[in-house]
Design an enzyme around this catalytic site. Structure first.
Site, PDB file in Angstrom:
ATOM      1  CG  ASP A  46      -7.360  41.847 101.144  1.00 40.55           C
ATOM      2  OD1 ASP A  46      -6.346  42.389 100.674  1.00 40.55           O
ATOM      3  OD2 ASP A  46      -7.306  40.998 102.053  1.00 40.55           O
ATOM      4  CE1 TYR A  69       6.967  38.213  96.553  1.00 37.57           C
ATOM      5  CE2 TYR A  69       9.126  38.957  95.815  1.00 37.57           C
ATOM      6  CZ  TYR A  69       7.797  39.212  96.092  1.00 37.57           C
ATOM      7  OH  TYR A  69       7.287  40.486  95.907  1.00 37.57           O
ATOM      8  CG  ASP A 121      -9.464  32.380  98.186  1.00 35.15           C
ATOM      9  OD1 ASP A 121      -8.468  32.682  97.504  1.00 35.15           O
ATOM     10  OD2 ASP A 121      -9.533  31.328  98.847  1.00 35.15           O
ATOM     11  CB  ILE A 122      -7.270  36.423  94.303  1.00 36.28           C
ATOM     12  CG1 ILE A 122      -6.090  36.045  95.200  1.00 36.28           C
ATOM     13  CG2 ILE A 122      -7.751  37.841  94.562  1.00 36.28           C
ATOM     14  CD1 ILE A 122      -4.826  36.830  94.907  1.00 36.28           C
ATOM     15  CE  LYS A 140       5.059  39.145  93.513  1.00 37.04           C
ATOM     16  NZ  LYS A 140       3.691  39.682  93.291  1.00 37.04           N
TER      17      LYS A 140
END
Length: 242
Positions: free
Chosen positions: A34, A145, A60-61, A149
């Site tokens: 995370d 969003y 940090d992804i 997704k």
């Protein structure tokens, strides 16, 4: 026998935290990833106090170097769960380019990078689980969003097609409305209205979603690939009851 190693992004809270706990209970060594160091350390401390085998990795992804550093700190990658994501509310005509780009950056790039780097390190039998959303089917006040997704679902299928010859399974779990810190960030009246739309009259708990993720992340499930599992109490079925 070597202990299997699983990585979970967005593991400081919500679905990610519930998944990290469930996988650890299932016998994995879990690397909880995370960007929020303080919240992550507190959550991992709670899991360690329960006797679970969990390590924290501040990542940090959206930064490949961060992801690579976390993965290379472990001897292998058996399962990767991409649970990190963001949500915010905005009507279509009020959406800004910056808000749209940020949503795609975190929810799509932030899924792609950990999944790609995990796949590069996986042996046959590896499992990647992304977290999409029932929202991918559409909705009002969050077009950005929805788009992000839906992209995760498409990305999941594409990755599954490319990785099937290596016997690496890639699947997605699409939660319905779930009681998490992210959904609780909405105004109380909005949360209540959303909850009332659920077939059972209430939101799912993160543990319910974690159960589905854990099934797809378990050893021996690699024959299931390219699938999206809706965990929404039947809301995605549509139709009218009498």
């Amino acid at each position: 026998m070597n202990t299997p190693i699983a990585f979970v992004t967005g593991a400081a809270q919500g679905i990610g935290l519930a998944t990290a706990a469930r996988l650890a209970r299932d016998g994995f060594k879990v690397v909880a990833m995370d960007h929020n160091a303080e919240r992550l350390q507190a959550s991992v401390a709670e899991l360690l106090a329960q006797g679970l085998r969990v390590e924290a990795a501040v990542v940090d992804i959206c930064q490949r170097a961060d992801v690579v550093k976390a993965l290379d700190a472990q001897p292998r990658v058996d399962a990767m769960v991409c649970a990190a994501g963001i949500y915010n509310d905005a009507r279509l005509l009020d959406l800004t380019e910056d808000a749209f780009r940020q949503m795609l950056e975190v929810n799509v790039i932030g899924t792609f990078l950990p999944a790609q780097e995990a796949a590069r390190r996986m042996q046959a039998g590896g499992r990647i689980v992304t977290v999409s959303s029932r929202g991918a089917l559409g909705g009002t006040r969050f077009a950005h969003y929805v788009a992000s997704k839906a992209a995760v679902i498409g990305l999941t299928r594409a990755m599954a097609m490319e990785l099937r010859d290596r016997q690496i399974a890639v699947n997605s779990v699409a939660p319905g409305f779930t009681d998490t810190p992210m959904t609780r960030s909405a105004p109380a009246e909005m949360f209540s209205a959303w909850e009332n739309l659920e077939p059972g009259g209430k939101a799912a708990t993160p543990d319910v979603i974690a159960n589905a993720i854990a099934f797809l992340a378990a050893p021996g499930t690699q024959f299931i690939t390219g699938q999206t599992l809706f965990v929404d109490g039947g809301k995605s079925l549509g139709g009218l009851g009498i």
